[in-house]
Scaffold this motif. Structure first.
Motif, PDB file in Angstrom:
ATOM      1  N   LEU A  73       5.928   1.008   5.727  1.00 24.44           N
ATOM      2  CA  LEU A  73       5.633   2.547   6.708  1.00 24.44           C
ATOM      3  C   LEU A  73       6.770   2.798   6.924  1.00 24.44           C
ATOM      4  CD1 LEU A  73       2.202   2.110   7.992  1.00 24.44           C
ATOM      5  CD2 LEU A  73       2.875   3.040   5.997  1.00 24.44           C
ATOM      6  N   GLN A  96       3.286  -4.925   5.713  1.00 24.90           N
ATOM      7  CA  GLN A  96       3.050  -3.094   5.033  1.00 24.90           C
ATOM      8  C   GLN A  96       3.449  -1.747   6.698  1.00 24.90           C
ATOM      9  OE1 GLN A  96       1.671  -1.922   2.592  1.00 24.90           O
ATOM     10  NE2 GLN A  96       1.830  -0.155   3.344  1.00 24.90           N
ATOM     11  N   HIS A  97       3.607  -2.814   7.836  1.00 28.74           N
ATOM     12  CA  HIS A  97       3.976  -1.706   8.878  1.00 28.74           C
ATOM     13  C   HIS A  97       6.097  -1.531   9.161  1.00 28.74           C
ATOM     14  CE1 HIS A  97       4.056  -0.803  13.358  1.00 28.74           C
ATOM     15  NE2 HIS A  97       5.523  -1.073  12.928  1.00 28.74           N
ATOM     16  N   LEU A 156      -1.499  -3.117  12.179  1.00 25.39           N
ATOM     17  CA  LEU A 156      -1.233  -2.789  10.692  1.00 25.39           C
ATOM     18  C   LEU A 156       0.096  -1.218  11.801  1.00 25.39           C
ATOM     19  CD1 LEU A 156      -0.318  -1.175   8.366  1.00 25.39           C
ATOM     20  CD2 LEU A 156      -2.161   0.620   8.561  1.00 25.39           C
ATOM     21  N   TRP A 197       1.381  -1.487  -0.534  1.00 25.14           N
ATOM     22  CA  TRP A 197      -0.339   0.245  -0.267  1.00 25.14           C
ATOM     23  C   TRP A 197       1.231   1.278  -0.202  1.00 25.14           C
ATOM     24  CZ3 TRP A 197      -3.181  -1.640   4.671  1.00 25.14           C
ATOM     25  CH2 TRP A 197      -4.238  -3.129   4.125  1.00 25.14           C
ATOM     26  N   SER A 200      -2.540   3.326   3.393  1.00 23.29           N
ATOM     27  CA  SER A 200      -2.294   2.868   4.537  1.00 23.29           C
ATOM     28  C   SER A 200      -3.317   4.226   5.712  1.00 23.29           C
ATOM     29  CB  SER A 200      -1.117   2.877   5.542  1.00 23.29           C
ATOM     30  OG  SER A 200      -0.471   1.828   4.590  1.00 23.29           O
TER      31      SER A 200
END
Length: 383
Positions: free
Chosen positions: A319, A315-316, A201, A174, A179
């Protein structure tokens, strides 16, 4: 074990009993299924040695009886391996699906390199992923290596077969905006699903770590949670509480404010302020299939691609990469045992970083070049 000179008696790793006696400089070996039978065999060897001065040479009796089949040995191996329940279940499922149909009925000493190659080829013929074929090979090689270590076979035939390659699947990642949209939808939806997905997340915890969280693991003053255990689902369903995946998985994670807000609200409405954080109304952990179904629904309604539940963990990390968090810090935060996996996600997310570096150097050199041109005196015209 008997006294030296009177022969030896011991139990082998495969459960059988072995008897050995030195007669006229030659070691005579017998095998028996039980200790009592082995003791009787040893007495008989001693009796024969006293009565007959000639060596006790019976080639057919000195060879070991047929060893166990691969299927029988798998049970022996896994029973003695001391694996975590989830790991043992994963091994059994893969072996049952991809290995036992090919070599399960063979004795260990009958397995050849061509049989191991057949395991890989069958996975491919059935349309299984390269990763599945690689995993089947790895387990086959491991079980045959254990059989070698236990002296059930002289060599491991799998070492002659090359490990099949498996390219990692292309990850869907993402954007930061996607997100944010997912976090916003989770906040609006609230409830068990929204709270669980949002904390997943923003914390980077594995699913089992999230389900293993209890209220004692939350430190409201510091705004963090501590991972001490995991709760995993086996067939049945059966829920098992166990230690985290690796030593580095035992860690404390500081949470951003949206995740802390969610946990504080859940704590205020919790029926058991000392118990687990994420549970259904009946007090049981959410089932895997229900989690996957609800997560797919959340992705659809938030307008983001479906990335799978474990994808929230990746995804974390992405980020963190966008935020410029150092790889080593990110590794410790998500509990990776080495920085290599963390780095692979960073490289995927920041794939254009090399181009950005070149552009930054170009701007720097360009600015420097312009300054030099401004400061340089005009050259005099040639005479």
């Amino acid at each position: 074990m008997s006294r030296r000179g009177d022969g030896t008696l011991y139990q082998r790793a495969d459960g059988r009993w072995a008897v050995q006696l030195m007669v006229h400089g030659k070691r005579i070996t017998r095998y028996a299924p039980t200790k009592k039978a082995a003791q009787a065999a040893l007495r008989e060897l001693r009796r024969q040695a006293r009565m007959d001065p000639t060596p006790l040479v019976r080639p057919i009796a000195t060879s070991a009886p047929p060893g166990p089949t691969v299927a029988a040995f798998i049970d022996q191996w896994l029973a003695a391996a001391g694996l975590k329940p989830t790991t043992e279940e994963s091994y059994r499922n893969n072996l049952r699906a991809h290995v036992l149909p090919i070599i399960g009925e063979l004795r260990l000493d009958q397995v050849t390199a061509s049989h191991v190659a057949q395991v890989i080829a069958t996975c491919r013929d059935q349309g299984k992923s390269p990763r599945t074929a690689q995993y089947a090979y790895t387990l086959t090689r491991r079980l045959l290596q254990v059989a070698t270590d236990w002296n059930l076979i002289p060599v491991n035939p799998a070492v002659q077969v090359k490990r099949p390659p498996a390219q990692p699947r292309e990850r869907i990642v993402w954007s930061v905006a996607q997100s944010t949209a997912f976090v916003t939808y989770c906040q609006e939806a609230s409830g068990l699903w929204g709270d669980l997905f949002l904390v997943a997340l923003l914390s980077g915890l594995r699913l089992g770590e999230l389900l293993g969280l209890e209220w004692r693991d939350a430190d409201w003053d510091r705004g963090c949670i501590t991972v001490r255990q995991t709760v995993v689902e086996l067939k049945g369903p059966v829920w098992v509480t166990q230690t985290p995946k690796t030593r580095s998985s035992i860690r404390t994670v500081t949470l951003p404010s949206p995740a802390l807000t969610v946990l504080l609200r859940r704590h205020q409405h919790a029926r058991d302020s000392e118990g687990p954080i994420f549970r259904r109304e009946d007090g049981q952990p959410p089932r895997r299939h229900a989690l996957a179904e609800q997560f797919r629904r959340f992705c659809r309604r938030a307008g983001v691609p479906y990335i799978g539940l474990h994808g929230l963990r990746h995804q974390h990390v992405s980020l963190l990469a966008h935020a410029g968090v150092p790889v080593k810090v990110a590794q410790q935060r998500v509990g990776h045992s080495t920085p290599m996996l963390t780095l692979s996600i960073y490289t995927h997310v920041l794939g254009d970083a090399d181009q950005q570096s070149a552009a930054a150097l170009e701007r720097l050199v360009g600015e420097r070049d312009s300054t030099l041109r401004r400061d340089r005196p005009e050259a005099e015209d040639a005479a």
